[in-house]
Write an enzyme that holds these catalytic residues in place. Structure first.
Site, PDB file in Angstrom:
ATOM      1  N   GLU A  87       0.843  -1.215   0.000  1.00 53.85           N
ATOM      2  CA  GLU A  87       0.000   0.000   0.000  1.00 53.85           C
ATOM      3  C   GLU A  87       0.875   1.261   0.000  1.00 53.85           C
ATOM      4  OE1 GLU A  87      -3.342  -0.113   2.732  1.00 53.85           O
ATOM      5  OE2 GLU A  87      -3.474   2.073   2.681  1.00 53.85           O
ATOM      6  N   LYS A 281      -7.619  -1.487  11.211  1.00 50.38           N
ATOM      7  CA  LYS A 281      -6.951  -1.855   9.952  1.00 50.38           C
ATOM      8  C   LYS A 281      -5.743  -0.951   9.740  1.00 50.38           C
ATOM      9  CE  LYS A 281      -6.271  -1.680   5.305  1.00 50.38           C
ATOM     10  NZ  LYS A 281      -5.376  -0.783   4.593  1.00 50.38           N
ATOM     11  N   ASP A 297       4.162 -14.736  11.462  1.00 46.51           N
ATOM     12  CA  ASP A 297       2.877 -15.206  10.934  1.00 46.51           C
ATOM     13  C   ASP A 297       1.829 -14.085  11.062  1.00 46.51           C
ATOM     14  OD1 ASP A 297       0.434 -16.423  10.526  1.00 46.51           O
ATOM     15  OD2 ASP A 297       0.950 -18.244  11.630  1.00 46.51           O
ATOM     16  N   HIS A 394      -2.609  10.272   0.652  1.00 42.83           N
ATOM     17  CA  HIS A 394      -2.744   8.937   0.065  1.00 42.83           C
ATOM     18  C   HIS A 394      -2.632   8.994  -1.455  1.00 42.83           C
ATOM     19  CE1 HIS A 394      -3.939   4.758  -0.016  1.00 42.83           C
ATOM     20  NE2 HIS A 394      -4.771   5.062  -1.002  1.00 42.83           N
TER      21      HIS A 394
HETATM   22  C1  MEV Z   1      -5.903   2.908   5.050  1.00 40.80           C
HETATM   23  O1  MEV Z   1      -5.119   1.806   4.650  1.00 40.80           O
HETATM   24  C2  MEV Z   1      -5.965   2.992   6.552  1.00 40.80           C
HETATM   25  C3  MEV Z   1      -6.895   4.062   7.098  1.00 40.80           C
HETATM   26  O2  MEV Z   1      -8.196   3.903   6.565  1.00 40.80           O
HETATM   27  C4  MEV Z   1      -6.913   3.895   8.604  1.00 40.80           C
HETATM   28  C5  MEV Z   1      -7.934   4.756   9.310  1.00 40.80           C
HETATM   29  O3  MEV Z   1      -8.954   5.116   8.709  1.00 40.80           O
HETATM   30  O4  MEV Z   1      -7.706   5.003  10.509  1.00 40.80           O
HETATM   31  C6  MEV Z   1      -6.426   5.432   6.721  1.00 40.80           C
END
Ligand code: MEV
Length: 452
Positions: A87, A281, A297, A394
């Site tokens: 990513e 995530k 792992d 991003h």
């Molecule tokens: C993107 O890979 C991760 C985010 O969505 C985490 C979040 O929203 O806290 C930016």
């Protein structure tokens, strides 16, 4: 291409025969596929053989970018974090967060506990539960004695079996019991160690049942023996803190306002599972990249983290924050079962390199490094989300991916990156400027695949 026949003995075929069969039956473009698979092979035969033998049916390798986030201060030491991740914005976000916290004392972590768990799951249909408990007590020493040779080395390193107990789970299912083992596996993740012991314990349980004078029902049915990847007692805590006034995020928002929004954002992730999953995530972006780079792992770490996030009955944020006496504190407690020996840690050259640049950490140090990386990643995400929004950073990082999709030349890339210096790229506006520079229409652009 529709393949309906089953192939027998695929694993016994030579590598070349596997590739030929695969391509003949499943590829849209056999020539290109063959070339692709070949191009990903390691030029050094010995190295390729090593990779071939990690798993079954290897036909080539799968590359992932390996990036570095420098200036990561943890417990007073400065690390360069090795990250294997696809990513675009994750490594940049980590580096930014490391930079932000560097002068504020960095991350401060400690390992809370290192216990791991495994079970022999079994069925016993006897009426009197006390009989089973007595039987367990009568053979308890054997659980240690019969696994003596397996545990010897681990005991010499200070680990081993910490406890063995009989657990009544008939509240969940009639006649369902467990032999629950608690282990300290030191610097190894310990899956093989624990599973070997559990399988021996199942033998102990059944071998002695017929001679037992306490059991009326002498039939014990083993369901399975397996470690648990849920390790809430293999726990690490890490945090950052600074005066609220030093939180200056530098985006036309005061430190106090930012702090307030940041804490609210965490509160939302604590109470709203839809947000909590995305929030966590983001934490796992940092965690997984290091888990992968260090040969651990990531499926186990992921599964465990999410189970822990739901431990109170509702899925919630793994991280938390508060302000007390003008001090902002941001922390995470997360379970993490890792190894720095065993598995592929000494075999995979890039994994070895990751351990080398981290200064050959032991498992507990690695737990602290990786949990801190998760917290750092979370900080960067929340900082963007509560200030500029996530897309600005991003999409900037994703710009090169889009340009590669359009097969832009280095010169075109340079011009377009310059163009977006003060703008937020999107798929559409990147396509437009690319077409303008190249002097073509959007429908003439060759893309590897459409995307957004
Ligand atoms: C993107 O890979 C991760 C985010 O969505 C985490 C979040 O929203 O806290 C930016």
């Amino acid at each position: 291409m529709t393949q309906t026949n089953k192939i027998a003995g695929f694993s016994k075929l030579s590598k070349q025969a596997k590739v030929e069969w695969l391509i003949e039956n499943y590829s849209d473009n056999p020539e290109a596929s063959l070339e692709l698979l070949k191009s990903y092979l390691h030029p050094n035969e010995k190295m390729q053989k090593l990779h071939d033998e990690f798993i079954e049916n290897t036909i080539t390798n799968y590359f992932m970018p390996f990036g570095i986030a420098p200036n990561f201060k943890l417990n007073g030491k400065v690390y360069c974090l090795p990250m294997a991740i696809e990513e675009s914005s994750v490594v940049a976000a980590m580096a930014k967060s490391a930079n932000f916290w560097f002068d504020k004392g960095g991350f401060v972590a400690n390992v809370v506990s290192v216990k791991k768990i495994g079970h022999v799951h079994f069925v016993w249909r006897g009426e009197n539960k006390r009989e089973l408990q007595q039987y367990f007590e009568s053979i308890k020493d054997l659980f240690y004695e019969r696994t003596e040779s397996v545990t010897r080395n681990m005991r010499a390193r200070g680990g081993g079996i910490l406890n063995v107990e009989l657990v009544d789970r008939t509240d969940l299912e009639p006649n369902y019991y467990q032999i629950k083992g608690t282990f300290d596996t030191r610097d190894s993740m310990g899956a093989n160690f624990i599973n070997t012991i559990l399988e021996e314990w199942a033998q102990v349980l059944t071998d002695n049942v017929h001679e037992s004078e306490v059991l009326n029902d002498k039939h014990i049915e083993i369901i399975m023996c397996i470690l648990s990847n849920y390790t809430p007692e293999c726990l690490v805590h890490t945090e950052v803190s600074c005066p609220v006034s030093e939180l200056n995020p530098g985006e036309n928002i005061s430190a106090e306002e930012f702090c307030d929004k940041f804490i609210r954002a965490i509160h939302v992730a604590k109470i709203e599972p839809y947000r909590a999953v995305t929030h966590n995530k983001g934490i796992m972006n940092g965690v997984d990249a290091l888990v992968l780079a260090t040969g651990n792992d990531f499926r186990a770490v992921e599964a465990c983290a999410h189970a822990y996030a739901a431990r109170n009955g509702s899925y919630s944020s793994l991280s938390d924050a508060e302000v007390k006496d003008g001090i902002f504190r941001f922390w995470i407690d997360m379970p993490m079962s890792l190894g720095t020996v065993g598995g592929i840690t000494s075999l995979h050259p890039m994994v070895r390199f990751s351990h080398e640049i981290l200064g050959h950490p032991d498992a507990q140090q690695l737990m602290m490094i990786i949990a801190s990386a998760g917290l750092a990643q979370n900080f960067s995400a929340l900082r963007s989300l509560t200030t500029t929004g996530i897309q600005k950073g991003h999409m900037k990082m994703h710009l090169l991916n889009m340009l590669n999709q359009f097969e832009a030349t280095d010169n075109e890339k340079m011009q377009i990156v310059e163009y977006f210096k003060d703008k937020v790229p999107s798929f559409q506006n990147t396509l437009e400027i690319f077409c303008k520079i190249r002097g073509i229409k959007p429908e003439e652009v060759r893309t590897a695949s459409s995307g957004n």
